[in-house]
Design an enzyme around this catalytic site. Sequence first.
Site, mmCIF file in Angstrom:
data_model
loop_
_atom_site.group_PDB
_atom_site.id
_atom_site.type_symbol
_atom_site.label_atom_id
_atom_site.label_comp_id
_atom_site.label_asym_id
_atom_site.label_seq_id
_atom_site.Cartn_x
_atom_site.Cartn_y
_atom_site.Cartn_z
ATOM 1 N N ASN A 84 43.147 51.013 40.963
ATOM 2 C CA ASN A 84 42.121 49.859 42.237
ATOM 3 C C ASN A 84 42.475 49.439 42.140
ATOM 4 O O ASN A 84 43.215 48.413 40.904
ATOM 5 C CB ASN A 84 40.922 49.895 40.175
ATOM 6 N N TRP A 85 43.016 48.895 43.108
ATOM 7 C CA TRP A 85 43.791 47.334 43.476
ATOM 8 C C TRP A 85 42.736 46.344 43.690
ATOM 9 O O TRP A 85 43.540 44.966 43.055
ATOM 10 C CB TRP A 85 44.444 47.612 44.661
ATOM 11 N N LYS A 86 41.427 46.329 43.512
ATOM 12 C CA LYS A 86 40.979 45.127 43.818
ATOM 13 C C LYS A 86 41.258 44.305 44.685
ATOM 14 O O LYS A 86 41.841 45.014 45.553
ATOM 15 C CB LYS A 86 40.162 44.646 42.455
ATOM 16 N N GLY B 138 43.523 49.130 37.048
ATOM 17 C CA GLY B 138 43.933 48.184 37.495
ATOM 18 C C GLY B 138 44.691 47.545 37.119
ATOM 19 O O GLY B 138 45.814 47.668 37.667
ATOM 20 N N GLY B 139 45.127 46.595 36.300
ATOM 21 C CA GLY B 139 46.380 46.114 36.311
ATOM 22 C C GLY B 139 47.808 46.572 36.176
ATOM 23 O O GLY B 139 47.938 45.965 37.188
ATOM 24 N N SER C 89 42.293 48.711 30.530
ATOM 25 C CA SER C 89 44.089 48.647 30.068
ATOM 26 C C SER C 89 44.624 49.673 30.170
ATOM 27 O O SER C 89 45.455 49.478 29.054
ATOM 28 C CB SER C 89 43.684 47.581 29.229
ATOM 29 N N GLU D 168 34.325 53.774 31.683
ATOM 30 C CA GLU D 168 35.456 52.346 31.758
ATOM 31 C C GLU D 168 34.667 51.723 30.881
ATOM 32 O O GLU D 168 33.260 50.717 31.307
ATOM 33 C CB GLU D 168 35.702 51.767 33.155
ATOM 34 N N GLU E 294 33.005 45.266 37.844
ATOM 35 C CA GLU E 294 32.975 43.704 38.418
ATOM 36 C C GLU E 294 31.518 43.841 39.501
ATOM 37 O O GLU E 294 31.187 43.516 39.744
ATOM 38 C CB GLU E 294 34.290 43.786 39.163
ATOM 39 N N HIS F 165 31.569 50.141 39.927
ATOM 40 C CA HIS F 165 32.366 49.415 39.669
ATOM 41 C C HIS F 165 31.504 48.316 38.512
ATOM 42 O O HIS F 165 31.283 47.663 38.990
ATOM 43 C CB HIS F 165 33.487 48.911 40.048
ATOM 44 N N GLY G 144 40.574 45.075 31.831
ATOM 45 C CA GLY G 144 40.964 43.993 32.124
ATOM 46 C C GLY G 144 41.630 42.624 30.857
ATOM 47 O O GLY G 144 42.565 41.646 31.119
HETATM 48 C C1 PEP Z 1 39.416 48.977 36.513
HETATM 49 O O1 PEP Z 1 39.265 47.070 36.530
HETATM 50 O O2 PEP Z 1 38.806 50.076 36.771
HETATM 51 C C2 PEP Z 1 40.345 48.839 35.355
HETATM 52 C C3 PEP Z 1 40.453 49.584 34.690
HETATM 53 O O3 PEP Z 1 40.674 47.995 35.331
HETATM 54 P P1 PEP Z 1 42.482 47.733 34.180
HETATM 55 O O4 PEP Z 1 43.157 48.449 33.879
HETATM 56 O O5 PEP Z 1 43.396 46.327 34.361
HETATM 57 O O6 PEP Z 1 41.386 47.001 32.993
#
Ligand code: PEP
Length: 249
Positions: free
Chosen positions: A8-10, A233-234, A212, A168, A100, A98, A174
């Site tokens: 998930n590049w956001k 994500g990250g 994470s 999640e 966010e 999601h 994050g």
């Molecule tokens: C996400 O936002 O879907 C996610 C899992 O982010 P991160 O891996 O950065 O926690």
Amino acid sequence: MKKLIAANWKMNFTMAEAREFVSHILQDAKNYPDILDKAEFLICAPSVYLSALSKFSKEGVMTIGGQDCSFHGKGAYTGEISAEMLRDVGCTHVIVGHSERREYHGEQNDLIAGKAQSAYKNGIKAIICVGESLKERDAHLHKEVVKRQLLESVPKEATAENTVISYEPVWAIGTGKTPSPKDAGEMHNFIRALITKHYSGGENMRILYGGSMNSENAKELLSTPNVDGGLIGGASLNVDKFFAVAKCA
Ligand code: PEP
């Protein structure tokens, strides 16, 4: 079942960086072909890049998905993108609900269910996200919260073919924090039991873990029962780190 390793590049990357990333993944997958017996990649990219990236999409290797879609089919909804448009540019999946989107855009379960239905109508798999906040976990409300989000955001017509669940925990996104394998396992087992009871084919529906995930913790998380992949994500913003997560599968 192969593990789904989903990025998930956001709101990150330029077009050139995005192209470079997907070419790199395809090359890495060629160099380590055994990985594709155990894992497949999905890149959920900013919508403006999807059309260009879907040219690299290969079923069973790497496919492309959106990060959100409209609840509406078409019409006067400035700035929105329909599931039909995502399909039209070659997407196989779309993330809906999601945290966010829930937090910054006030999205509620019924809207998320409508987005998932829109994806179904257009032959796209909905990755439906659920997860509790830290306050809810500390108050031991995490199962109750996830159950409610799940039953209200996952439409009745969900099946293993049209839906992926992503657990999640909001406090893990994050932050570098992850649930212990025991806590993650408990929640994934709980989700499995719920979806098996309420949805046709729920026993085979993929349940991803997100929050994470990285190459240091992925081995443990991905070997937890009922963790069928990761939404990342990250660690998906660096191609080597992302590929290292897949190697853990
Ligand atoms: C996400 O936002 O879907 C996610 C899992 O982010 P991160 O891996 O950065 O926690």
